[in-house]
Scaffold this active site. Structure first.
Site, mmCIF file in Angstrom:
data_model
loop_
_atom_site.group_PDB
_atom_site.id
_atom_site.type_symbol
_atom_site.label_atom_id
_atom_site.label_comp_id
_atom_site.label_asym_id
_atom_site.label_seq_id
_atom_site.Cartn_x
_atom_site.Cartn_y
_atom_site.Cartn_z
ATOM 1 N N ARG A 159 0.824 -1.209 0.000
ATOM 2 C CA ARG A 159 0.000 0.000 0.000
ATOM 3 C C ARG A 159 0.859 1.261 0.000
ATOM 4 O O ARG A 159 0.411 2.335 -0.374
ATOM 5 C CB ARG A 159 -0.902 -0.037 1.249
ATOM 6 C CG ARG A 159 -2.220 0.618 1.091
ATOM 7 C CD ARG A 159 -3.191 0.145 2.135
ATOM 8 N NE ARG A 159 -2.982 0.781 3.424
ATOM 9 C CZ ARG A 159 -3.829 0.633 4.452
ATOM 10 N NH1 ARG A 159 -4.912 -0.109 4.324
ATOM 11 N NH2 ARG A 159 -3.601 1.216 5.597
ATOM 12 N N LYS B 113 11.164 -0.165 6.547
ATOM 13 C CA LYS B 113 11.503 -0.905 7.760
ATOM 14 C C LYS B 113 10.246 -1.626 8.243
ATOM 15 O O LYS B 113 9.360 -1.013 8.831
ATOM 16 C CB LYS B 113 11.984 0.055 8.858
ATOM 17 C CG LYS B 113 12.573 -0.673 10.047
ATOM 18 C CD LYS B 113 12.386 0.037 11.365
ATOM 19 C CE LYS B 113 11.017 -0.130 11.948
ATOM 20 N NZ LYS B 113 10.623 -1.517 12.267
ATOM 21 N N SER C 293 0.737 2.444 15.668
ATOM 22 C CA SER C 293 -0.077 3.001 16.754
ATOM 23 C C SER C 293 -0.020 4.528 16.769
ATOM 24 O O SER C 293 0.963 5.136 16.326
ATOM 25 C CB SER C 293 0.423 2.450 18.085
ATOM 26 O OG SER C 293 1.767 2.820 18.260
ATOM 27 N N GLU D 247 -0.995 6.454 9.150
ATOM 28 C CA GLU D 247 -2.155 5.558 9.260
ATOM 29 C C GLU D 247 -2.090 4.994 10.668
ATOM 30 O O GLU D 247 -1.283 4.097 10.942
ATOM 31 C CB GLU D 247 -2.058 4.435 8.219
ATOM 32 C CG GLU D 247 -2.090 4.908 6.779
ATOM 33 C CD GLU D 247 -3.467 5.347 6.308
ATOM 34 O OE1 GLU D 247 -4.454 5.111 7.034
ATOM 35 O OE2 GLU D 247 -3.552 5.941 5.235
ATOM 36 N N LEU D 248 -2.906 5.514 11.559
ATOM 37 C CA LEU D 248 -2.722 5.226 12.988
ATOM 38 C C LEU D 248 -3.852 4.365 13.550
ATOM 39 O O LEU D 248 -4.583 3.714 12.823
ATOM 40 C CB LEU D 248 -2.561 6.546 13.749
ATOM 41 C CG LEU D 248 -1.474 7.478 13.178
ATOM 42 C CD1 LEU D 248 -1.394 8.785 13.945
ATOM 43 C CD2 LEU D 248 -0.111 6.796 13.137
ATOM 44 N N ARG E 177 -12.009 -10.665 11.948
ATOM 45 C CA ARG E 177 -11.003 -10.769 10.892
ATOM 46 C C ARG E 177 -9.632 -10.445 11.496
ATOM 47 O O ARG E 177 -9.508 -9.556 12.332
ATOM 48 C CB ARG E 177 -11.336 -9.759 9.780
ATOM 49 C CG ARG E 177 -10.605 -9.984 8.498
ATOM 50 C CD ARG E 177 -11.214 -9.091 7.428
ATOM 51 N NE ARG E 177 -11.017 -7.690 7.756
ATOM 52 C CZ ARG E 177 -10.021 -6.933 7.281
ATOM 53 N NH1 ARG E 177 -9.142 -7.422 6.449
ATOM 54 N NH2 ARG E 177 -9.908 -5.662 7.634
ATOM 55 N N CYS F 226 -6.631 -2.342 12.515
ATOM 56 C CA CYS F 226 -6.943 -0.959 12.892
ATOM 57 C C CYS F 226 -8.415 -0.671 12.605
ATOM 58 O O CYS F 226 -9.027 0.183 13.233
ATOM 59 C CB CYS F 226 -6.056 0.004 12.138
ATOM 60 S SG CYS F 226 -6.098 -0.286 10.374
ATOM 61 N N GLU G 178 -7.966 0.648 22.060
ATOM 62 C CA GLU G 178 -8.028 -0.320 20.966
ATOM 63 C C GLU G 178 -7.834 -1.711 21.583
ATOM 64 O O GLU G 178 -6.818 -1.958 22.230
ATOM 65 C CB GLU G 178 -6.853 -0.020 20.031
ATOM 66 C CG GLU G 178 -7.192 0.048 18.608
ATOM 67 C CD GLU G 178 -5.963 0.306 17.732
ATOM 68 O OE1 GLU G 178 -4.878 0.687 18.207
ATOM 69 O OE2 GLU G 178 -6.121 0.119 16.524
ATOM 70 N N SER H 106 -12.261 -2.227 2.967
ATOM 71 C CA SER H 106 -10.978 -1.858 2.345
ATOM 72 C C SER H 106 -10.958 -2.262 0.877
ATOM 73 O O SER H 106 -11.409 -3.351 0.521
ATOM 74 C CB SER H 106 -9.828 -2.564 3.064
ATOM 75 O OG SER H 106 -9.806 -2.179 4.412
HETATM 76 P P1 NAD Z 1 3.586 0.113 16.651
HETATM 77 O O1 NAD Z 1 3.271 1.560 16.578
HETATM 78 O O2 NAD Z 1 4.054 -0.439 17.924
HETATM 79 O O3 NAD Z 1 4.702 -0.259 15.580
HETATM 80 C C1 NAD Z 1 4.568 0.035 14.217
HETATM 81 C C2 NAD Z 1 5.935 0.112 13.594
HETATM 82 O O4 NAD Z 1 6.674 1.183 14.179
HETATM 83 C C3 NAD Z 1 6.804 -1.130 13.773
HETATM 84 O O5 NAD Z 1 7.570 -1.312 12.592
HETATM 85 C C4 NAD Z 1 7.709 -0.738 14.918
HETATM 86 O O6 NAD Z 1 8.951 -1.413 14.875
HETATM 87 C C5 NAD Z 1 7.925 0.729 14.655
HETATM 88 N N1 NAD Z 1 8.251 1.561 15.811
HETATM 89 C C6 NAD Z 1 7.824 1.430 17.091
HETATM 90 N N2 NAD Z 1 8.326 2.436 17.856
HETATM 91 C C7 NAD Z 1 9.062 3.225 17.017
HETATM 92 C C8 NAD Z 1 9.811 4.431 17.195
HETATM 93 N N3 NAD Z 1 9.896 5.029 18.392
HETATM 94 N N4 NAD Z 1 10.446 4.953 16.123
HETATM 95 C C9 NAD Z 1 10.355 4.367 14.903
HETATM 96 N N5 NAD Z 1 9.661 3.233 14.676
HETATM 97 C C10 NAD Z 1 9.026 2.670 15.720
HETATM 98 O O7 NAD Z 1 2.287 -0.624 16.112
HETATM 99 P P2 NAD Z 1 2.042 -2.188 15.920
HETATM 100 O O8 NAD Z 1 1.843 -2.789 17.259
HETATM 101 O O9 NAD Z 1 3.079 -2.783 15.016
HETATM 102 O O10 NAD Z 1 0.683 -2.175 15.089
HETATM 103 C C11 NAD Z 1 -0.547 -2.028 15.696
HETATM 104 C C12 NAD Z 1 -1.039 -0.600 15.552
HETATM 105 O O11 NAD Z 1 -1.034 -0.233 14.182
HETATM 106 C C13 NAD Z 1 -2.472 -0.448 16.007
HETATM 107 O O12 NAD Z 1 -2.617 0.743 16.736
HETATM 108 C C14 NAD Z 1 -3.256 -0.363 14.695
HETATM 109 O O13 NAD Z 1 -4.472 0.300 14.784
HETATM 110 C C15 NAD Z 1 -2.286 0.345 13.825
HETATM 111 N N6 NAD Z 1 -2.567 0.099 12.417
HETATM 112 C C16 NAD Z 1 -3.111 1.108 11.695
HETATM 113 C C17 NAD Z 1 -3.433 0.897 10.366
HETATM 114 C C18 NAD Z 1 -4.027 2.008 9.542
HETATM 115 O O14 NAD Z 1 -3.972 1.895 8.334
HETATM 116 N N7 NAD Z 1 -4.576 3.048 10.125
HETATM 117 C C19 NAD Z 1 -3.198 -0.342 9.770
HETATM 118 C C20 NAD Z 1 -2.648 -1.362 10.547
HETATM 119 C C21 NAD Z 1 -2.323 -1.116 11.882
#
Ligand code: NAD
Length: 488
Positions: A170, A185, A240, A261-262, A289, A295, A392, A452
């Site tokens: 995406r 990354k 997140s 995208e959070l 799902r 998210c 969440e 989606s």
């Molecule tokens: P996360 O924020 O913990 O991690 C996401 C990514 O960021 C990982 O690659 C992680 O290694 C990296 N990361 C973490 N801390 C960092 C920092 N300080 N600096 C740089 N990179 C860092 O999220 P997660 O647990 O992997 O995924 C779940 C979250 O993602 C949920 O909140 C979910 O809603 C969200 N999400 C959003 C979408 C969307 O499109 N809005 C899609 C999928 C997931």
């Protein structure tokens, strides 16, 4: 061939290095990290663990490739993406199995993600040749105005673990279509699918340096120097809200363009006039799902008090029949959660809801034994103020609260800092249209539980994000608009 042999074949084919400037290389000092299967907690692969210097080398490669990639004809950029789409779909089973093994989702859902993730390649292969501009006379009649679009430049992507393929395609597909080079990354928990996808891009003719991959166990220390580097032009993050906020702050120093995208906290509103069959079907998919780890997962079921009991009875019956197990097993609908923290979170949220008066109708506890499994769960009578309505859940817990009238439903649904998606079930067309205007979210499913699509703009408002992925909008995240004036 047994599934175990297929798994080891698929895992063996995944590269172990970092991909920098078209070469697979070891991380500085030969450091490695391990990837585990969440259904067994066993190590499945050892791969390179990048240092901050490795990250900067990856950016060097993206910067070096930028000018020639931007000058590559749009048709050629599009055709590379199209070849990648064809190759990915031809290898659907292999990619699905890899995702199931590293992330845990049921194989049928992983196959679906290959289709969904692949569609971004096809869609943006078609968009690459539709980057246009404007030409006109200024209102004073003294000049010609030209508006053109240029690639933003080297882009850095940070992706989450829950959709290992789709979150990569995406971002990569629109960037490549627009003429931008990339450093990606992936999440340290599920990096293998991104590596395998970039191997596929290499096979279909990706030029050196156009996409670079760094895997690391030190996300923040490796990302920070890349984000601080003045040669970087764009940061796109999915993950997140908590991490997104930090990255926006870091990006502010360079006034970097960002796409975010959070997290979400989706309301799923069932009105008294809803078709309950549709609502229950929608609920099952919107909630379960990806084992509830999306998210877009419905987080708060806000059901009119006149139909709440019947809705709860029907979903409880469906949830009781769900099969829990390793994603590769036939008929499994609920795989493992990603790690022990996810289990602890589900337990805490259910305990808090129950302490405030809610009842567990089905499930409500972890599955003992190997792997990180939590039973699919239905909780009813959740009272306002419960943590499960605020945070969440990111797990297979369906939490139901009630409302009395439309204004009440809207107030509850909008009572969150998030605004990614909302779901509404009603047979009243006028009410459905009012909800489009009144619910604060970037996306809405009206009588559907999943929405989606690569052709649609995916993204949130409020603290759920900035920007859109997919649709005609998606490519604009990677284009700068340039206005030129010349005398008439
Ligand atoms: P996360 O924020 O913990 O991690 C996401 C990514 O960021 C990982 O690659 C992680 O290694 C990296 N990361 C973490 N801390 C960092 C920092 N300080 N600096 C740089 N990179 C860092 O999220 P997660 O647990 O992997 O995924 C779940 C979250 O993602 C949920 O909140 C979910 O809603 C969200 N999400 C959003 C979408 C969307 O499109 N809005 C899609 C999928 C997931």
């Amino acid at each position: 061939m047994t599934i175990a042999t297929q798994e080891s074949d698929v895992l063996d084919r995944v590269a172990t290095g970092l991909f920098i400037g078209g070469e697979w290389v070891e991380a500085e000092g030969g450091r490695t990290l391990v990837v585990r299967d969440p259904s067994t907690n066993r190590v499945i692969k050892e791969i390179a663990d990048a240092s901050p210097a490795d990250g900067v080398r990856a950016l060097d490669a993206a910067v070096a490739a930028q000018a020639s990639w931007a000058a590559t004809p749009p048709r050629e950029r599009g055709e590379l993406l199209r070849r990648a789409f064809d190759a990915l779909i031809a290898r659907r089973e292999e990619f699905a199995l890899l995702m199931t093994v590293e992330m845990g989702k049921p194989l049928a859902e992983a196959r679906g993600e290959v289709g969904y993730g692949g569609e971004f390649l096809r869609w943006f292969s078609e968009e690459a040749v539709r980057i246009t501009g404007r030409y006109g006379t200024n209102p004073e009649g003294t000049g010609r105005m030209i508006v053109s679009q240029r690639p933003v430049g080297p882009s850095f992507f940070i992706t989450p673990w829950n959709f290992p393929l789709a979150m990569a395609t995406r971002k990569i597909a629109p960037a490549l279509a627009a003429g931008c080079t990339v450093v990606i990354k992936p999440a340290e928990l599920t990096p293998l699918t991104t590596i395998a996808f970039v191997q596929l891009l290499e096979e279909v003719g990706l030029p050196k340096g156009v996409v670079n991959v760094i895997t690391t166990s030190s996300s923040s220390t490796v990302s920070a120097p890349i984000i601080a580097d003045p040669r970087l032009r764009k940061l796109s993050f999915t993950g997140s809200t908590e991490v997104g906020r930090k990255l926006i702050a870091q990006a502010a120093d360079q006034v970097l363009r960002v796409s975010m995208e959070l997290g979400g906290n989706a309301p799923f509103v069932v009105f008294e006039d809803a078709d309950l069959d549709k609502a229950v079907d929608g609920a099952m998919i919107a909630k379960f799902r990806n084992i509830g780890q999306a998210c877009t997962a419905a987080n708060r079921f806000i059901v009119h008090e006149a139909v709440a009991e019947e809705f709860a009875r029907r979903v409880a019956e469906r949830v009781r029949a769900m099969k829990v197990g390793r994603g590769t097993e036939e008929g499994v609908q609920i795989g493992p959660l990603i790690d022990a923290n996810a289990i602890a979170k589900a337990e805490e949220l259910v305990a808090d809801a129950v302490a405030r008066g809610a009842s567990v109708r089905v499930g409500g506890s972890r599955v003992e034994g190997e792997g990180t499994f939590y039973q699919p769960t239905v909780v009813t009578g959740v009272v306002p103020g419960s943590e499960i309505l605020r945070q969440e859940i990111f797990g297979p817990v369906l939490a139901i609260t009630t409302f009395t009238d439309e204004d009440d439903a809207v107030r509850i649904a909008n009572d969150t800092e998030f605004g990614l998606v909302s779901y509404v079930f009603t047979e009243d067309l006028a009410r459905g249209h009012r909800m489009i205007d009144r619910l604060e979210s970037g996306m809405m499913g009206l009588n559907v539980g999943v929405l989606s699509n690569a052709a649609a703009p995916f993204g949130g408002i409020k603290q759920s994000g900035i920007g859109r992925e997919g649709g005609p909008e998606g490519i604009h995240e990677y284009l700068d608009t340039k206005y030129t004036l010349l005398p008439l």
